[in-house]
Write an enzyme that holds these catalytic residues in place. Structure first.
Site, PDB file in Angstrom:
ATOM      1  N   ASN A   1       0.775  -1.242   0.000  1.00 35.59           N
ATOM      2  CA  ASN A   1       0.000   0.000   0.000  1.00 35.59           C
ATOM      3  C   ASN A   1       0.801   1.283   0.000  1.00 35.59           C
ATOM      4  O   ASN A   1       0.280   2.335   0.381  1.00 35.59           O
ATOM      5  CB  ASN A   1      -0.973  -0.015   1.184  1.00 35.59           C
ATOM      6  CG  ASN A   1      -2.152  -0.912   0.867  1.00 35.59           C
ATOM      7  OD1 ASN A   1      -2.844  -0.688  -0.116  1.00 35.59           O
ATOM      8  ND2 ASN A   1      -2.362  -1.936   1.662  1.00 35.59           N
TER       9      ASN A   1
ATOM     10  N   CYS B   1      -2.000  -7.745  -5.120  1.00 30.93           N
ATOM     11  CA  CYS B   1      -2.739  -6.495  -4.917  1.00 30.93           C
ATOM     12  C   CYS B   1      -1.724  -5.427  -4.545  1.00 30.93           C
ATOM     13  O   CYS B   1      -0.719  -5.717  -3.915  1.00 30.93           O
ATOM     14  CB  CYS B   1      -3.736  -6.700  -3.770  1.00 30.93           C
ATOM     15  SG  CYS B   1      -4.626  -5.214  -3.276  1.00 30.93           S
TER      16      CYS B   1
ATOM     17  N   ASP C   1       1.451  -6.546 -13.179  1.00 29.75           N
ATOM     18  CA  ASP C   1       2.488  -6.689 -14.196  1.00 29.75           C
ATOM     19  C   ASP C   1       2.809  -8.165 -14.400  1.00 29.75           C
ATOM     20  O   ASP C   1       2.409  -9.022 -13.604  1.00 29.75           O
ATOM     21  CB  ASP C   1       3.740  -5.897 -13.798  1.00 29.75           C
ATOM     22  CG  ASP C   1       4.318  -6.359 -12.473  1.00 29.75           C
ATOM     23  OD1 ASP C   1       4.767  -7.507 -12.390  1.00 29.75           O
ATOM     24  OD2 ASP C   1       4.308  -5.563 -11.503  1.00 29.75           O
TER      25      ASP C   1
ATOM     26  N   GLU D   1     -31.579  -8.768  -4.015  1.00 25.04           N
ATOM     27  CA  GLU D   1     -30.143  -8.874  -4.307  1.00 25.04           C
ATOM     28  C   GLU D   1     -29.608 -10.258  -3.927  1.00 25.04           C
ATOM     29  O   GLU D   1     -28.775 -10.826  -4.627  1.00 25.04           O
ATOM     30  CB  GLU D   1     -29.376  -7.761  -3.572  1.00 25.04           C
ATOM     31  CG  GLU D   1     -29.543  -6.404  -4.254  1.00 25.04           C
ATOM     32  CD  GLU D   1     -29.021  -5.226  -3.434  1.00 25.04           C
ATOM     33  OE1 GLU D   1     -28.833  -4.148  -4.023  1.00 25.04           O
ATOM     34  OE2 GLU D   1     -28.825  -5.375  -2.197  1.00 25.04           O
TER      35      GLU D   1
END
Ligand code: DGJ
Length: 702
Positions: A464, A502, A510, A590
Site C-alpha cells: 500500500n 494487490c 504486471d 439482491e
C-alpha cells in the site's frame, strides 16, 4: 523455430518472424514483424554514409558502417551510436563498451534468471558477445508460438559499474503511434496514444514497484485499430522501477529500449559476477490491437501464470474489506459468513485488520500474529464457521511493510528501508528492507507459522505504498528480488496456496507478479462504470483470468455512483469474480440475484478464464463498453454491452461480433439462429433504457 544459416538468425512463431544477422561480428537487426520465411531481406535495404555519424573501425574505412545508423540488436554507448543505449557500463578509465559476437547456443532448457521471474519452456537462442575488457554479454531470445522473449546478462571479467542493462533494444525502420497505459490509484491503466515524433517517449516508474501510474507495457502501431493494422507490444516481466523508451532518430527509425529504471539503478560487478535483466516480451500483430492482446493473453496463460491455476476455475470470493474495513470482531465476521451462506460463494477472505494491534492504518504492519483481543479464540472459530457455511478461507497480508507502532519495529528498527534521514511515510507506514535476506526470513517465518497453523487456502498479498529512502542504487532492485524470493518460498512450502496479488488495487499489475499470482486485484475502484475502463485498458496486455473483480454495494464507495446490480455482476464476470460488502445490507432481491449470478459465473467461467477476448466497444472513446469472449473451439461466445449514459430517443447502437467460425449460431436471449457471417456483418442493434444498463448475449453453435 530457430533457424541459423550463414550468420543469419531467423526466429519465428505462429504469426511472427524476427531476423538478425552478423555484420563484422556485430548483431544487426534485419526484420521483426508478421511471419515471413527464413531469409535475409536486408539486401533490400541500402546503407549509406551519413555525415556526423562516425564510422567504426570494423568497416575498414567503409563510411556506411556506423553504429549510429545500423539497426542494432543491442545499442551501446561511446562508439558512435548516439541513440538511446541498451547498455551503459564503466570499467577503469573506459566509459564505452563494444561487444562482438563470439558464439551462440540453442537450448530447450529455459535459462535461469538470478531470482527474477521468467516464462516457462520455449526454445532459447543465446548469442554471446565479448568486449575487449573480457566482459561478456549474453543476449537471450526465447521463442514461443505467440511471442518472442528477450533479455540480457552481463558477466564481468574486470570490475565494472553497470548503470544500465536493458532487456532489449529493438531498431524498427519507421515511426509509429505509441500507446501506453497510465493512471493513478483507483483509476489505473487508462489508454494514451500519440504519434511518435523526433525525440523520445518513455513510460516509466521510479517508485520501486511497477505502479498505478504507468504500466510496464508499450505498443507501437501503424494505422491500427482493434481489428486492422500493424501493432508491436513490449511488456516487461518485472515488478520494480522500469523504463520503456521509444525514440525516433533523425532518419525516422525508432529504437525501443526496455529494462530497469536507470534513475534508481546501478550495480557494481566484480570479476566473475554477473547481472541479468528482466525478461521482456515482444509480440506483433497485423490484425490490430485485438490480435496483439490475444497473443499476449495466450502467452501468459500458457507459459507465465502458474500452470496449475492459469485456466483453473477460480473461487468466487466474498472479501471483508468494503463490508467492514477495520471495524470488526469475531461476532461481526461470523455474521458476515452466515449472511452469505447458501449464495454460491466459495471463499471468505478476511482482509486487513486481523493481526497485531491493527485497528486502523497507523499500526500493526509487520506483526503477523492473530489479534485475539479482536478475534476472540483466534482465527479458528472464523475458519470453522467459514467451512460450516460451505466456503474456504482466505487471509490478507502486506508482507513488505512495517508500522512504526508494531512489535517488529520495536524489536528491529534496523529492518526499515532507510538512510540516516527520517523515513518518509505513506499511508502512515514504512517499508521493510526486503533486499536483506534476514528481513525476508523473518516475514516468511511469521507467515509460515500462520499458514501452517490454520487451514488457509488463499492469500491476498497487498502493498500500500511506494518505495522511498533507498540507501543506494542497488537496493530498489534488491527489494524486488526479496519480494520474488518470498513469493517463491511460500508457493514452494504451500503448493496448494492460491495467491492473489494487490497493491492498493492494481498498483502492481504486471507480468512479473503474474509468474506467482494467477490473479491480481485490478483496482480498489469497484464502480462498474469505472471498471469498464480499467478492465478495458488492462486487457490490452493482460488476460481476463488475471483480473480480480468484485461486485460491491451502491452508492459505490469510490465514486458515489449507483449502478444496477446486474450491471455490476456483468462487468465483474470478465475475470475472477467475487463480492465485497456487508451481507446485512443486501435486499432479498439482491440475495436472489447473487444466487443466479454465482450459478451463471460457474457455468461460464471456463469461457471467461480461457476464451479469446474481442473488444467491441471502447468506453474511452464513446458512450458504451462491449466485450465478447469466445471459446477456443468457437462453439460458445458471450457478449456484454453496457451503455454509460442513457440518451433519450437515441439512435440504435450496433454490435458487430468477431471471431465466430463458419457455422450457424443460436443467440439464446433473442431466440434466433443465423449464420455467423450474417451476425458479424449485419450486426446486432441495441437500444437500452437507463443509465449504466447492460445486456448480455449468449451465442452457441446451433
Ligand atoms: C488496499 C487493497 O486494495 C484493498 O482491497 C484492501 O485490501 C486495503 N488495501 C486494506 O488495507
Amino acid at each position: 523455430m530457430i533457424q541459423i544459416e550463414n550468420g543469419v538468425f531467423a526466429l519465428s512463431g505462429e504469426n511472427y518472424s524476427y531476423i538478425f544477422k552478423l555484420l563484422c561480428n556485430k548483431p544487426v537487426h534485419v526484420y521483426y514483424g508478421p511471419y515471413i520465411p527464413a531469409c535475409d531481406p536486408s539486401v533490400l535495404a541500402t546503407r549509406c554514409m551519413r555525415s556526423f555519424s562516425p564510422y567504426h573501425p570494423i568497416g575498414g574505412g567503409d563510411q556506411s558502417i556506423s553504429l549510429d545508423t545500423l539497426p542494432l540488436e543491442y545499442g551501446e554507448r561511446g562508439r558512435g551510436d548516439y541513440r538511446t543505449p541498451a547498455l551503459t557500463a564503466e570499467t577503469d578509465g573506459d566509459a564505452t563498451t563494444d561487444f562482438f559476437y563470439t558464439g551462440h547456443t540453442v537450448s530447450s532448457v529455459h535459462p535461469t534468471a538470478d531470482g527474477l521471474p521468467t516464462l516457462r519452456g520455449g526454445e532459447t537462442l543465446t548469442v554471446t558477445l565479448q568486449d575487449q575488457t573480457g566482459n561478456t554479454l549474453d543476449l537471450y531470445y526465447t521463442v514461443y508460438p505467440q511471442a518472442l522473449v528477450r533479455r540480457a546478462r552481463l558477466t564481468a571479467a574486470v570490475p565494472t559499474r553497470v548503470t544500465k542493462l536493458s532487456s532489449l533494444s529493438l531498431d524498427l525502420p519507421e515511426t509509429y503511434t505509441v500507446t501506453g497505459l497510465f493512471g493513478r490509484h483507483v483509476d489505473e491503466r487508462n489508454i494514451d496514444s500519440m504519434p511518435l515524433t523526433n525525440g523520445s517517449y518513455t513510460v516509466s516508474s521510479t517508485r520501486g514497484t511497477s505502479s498505478h501510474q504507468q504500466n510496464p507495457f508499450l505498443a507501437l502501431s501503424q494505422n491500427a485499430d482493434e481489428t486492422h493494422g500493424l501493432v508491436y507490444g513490449v511488456n516487461l516481466v518485472y515488478s520494480g522501477s522500469f523504463d520503456i523508451t521509444a525514440a525516433v532518430d533523425s532518419f525516422a527509425s525508432t529504437r525501443v529500449v526496455a529494462g530497469y529504471n536507470t534513475d534508481t539503478f546501478t550495480e557494481v560487478l566484480q570479476p566473475a559476477q554477473s547481472l541479468t535483466s528482466p525478461e521482456c516480451v515482444l509480440a506483433v500483430s497485423d490484425c490490430g490491437f485485438g490480435g496483439l492482446s490475444r497473443s499476449l493473453h495466450d502467452l501468459y496463460r500458457d507459459y507465465l501464470i502458474p500452470e496449475k491455476y492459469a485456466r483453473a476455475p477460480r473461487p468466487i470470493v466474498i472479501n471483508s474489506w468494503e463490508g467492514c474495513y477495520f471495524d470488526f470482531d469475531t461476532d461481526k465476521l461470523l455474521g458476515m459468513i452466515k449472511g452469505v451462506k447458501g449464495l454460491g460463494i466459495d471463499m471468505f477472505v478476511l482482509d486487513d485488520g486481523w493481526f497485531g494491534n491493527r485497528n486502523g492504518d497507523d499500526s500493526g504492519l509487520g506483526d503477523w500474529y492473530v489479534n485475539t483481543e479482536k478475534l476472540r479464540g483466534g482465527l479458528k472459530p472464523i475458519i470453522d464457521a467459514t467451512h460450516a457455511a460451505g466456503m474456504r478461507f482466505g487471509l490478507w497480508f502486506e508482507p513488505e511493510m512495517i508500522s512504526e507502532d508494531s512489535d517488529l519495529y520495536r524489536r528491529h528498527p534496523d529492518y526499515v528501508l532507510r538512510t540516516a534521514r527520517t523515513p518518509v511515510l505513506s499511508r502512515k507506514q514504512m517499508v521493510l528492507d526486503f533486499s536483506k535476506p534476514e528481513v525476508v526470513d523473518n516475514v516468511y517465518a511469521q507467515m509460515e507459522a500462520v499458514l501452517s497453523a490454520y487451514e488457509i487456502d488463499y492469500i491476498k498479498w497487498d502493498l500500500n505504498r511506494h518505495i522511498t529512502d533507498i540507501p543506494d542504487l542497488h537496493t530498489q532492485h534488491g527489494f524486488v528480488l526479496g519480494t520474488y524470493a518470498l513469493a517463491r518460498r511460500l508457493t514452494e512450502r504451500f503448493p496448494d496456496l492460491f495467491m492473489e496479488g494487490c497493491s492498493g488495487g492494481g498498483g502492481r499489475f504486471d507480468a512479473g507478479m503474474l509468474a506467482f499470482f494467477p490473479q491480481i486485484w485490478t483496482s480498489d475502484n469497484t464502480d462498474a462504470v469505472a471498471r469498464t475502463r480499467i478492465q478495458y485498458g488492462t486487457s490490452l496486455a493482460y488476460p481476463l483470468s488475471a483480473m480480480s473483480n468484485h461486485v460491491s454495494i451502491c452508492p459505490n464507495h469510490q465514486t458515489g455512483r449507483t449502478t444496477p446490480f446486474e450491471t455490476r455482476a456483468a462487468i465483474a464476470y470478465f475475470g475472477a469474480f467475487g463480492y465485497e460488502f456487508n451481507p446485512s445490507l443486501l435486499t432479498n432481491a439482491e440475495r436472489d440475484a447473487i444466487r443466479e449470478q454465482t450459478a451463471a459465473y460457474r457455468k461460464y467461467q471456463d469461457l471467461y478464464l480461457s476464451g479469446d477476448l474481442y473488444r467491441l466497444k471502447n468506453p474511452f472513446a464513446g458512450n458504451a463498453f462491449c466485450f465478447q469472449v469466445t471459446s477456443k473451439d468457437r462453439a460458445l461466445s458471450r457478449i456484454t454491452y453496457m451503455q454509460t449514459l442513457c440518451v433519450a430517443n437515441a439512435p440504435f447502437d450496433r454490435i458487430y461480433p468477431q471471431g465466430l467460425d463458419d457455422a450457424d449460431y443460436h443467440i439464446e436471449e433473442l431466440d434466433v439462429t443465423l449464420p455467423a457471417q450474417a451476425i458479424m456483418r449485419h450486426g446486432i442493434a441495441v437500444n437500452l433504457s437507463g443509465d449504466f444498463a447492460a445486456k448480455t448475449l449468449t451465442l452457441r453453435h446451433a
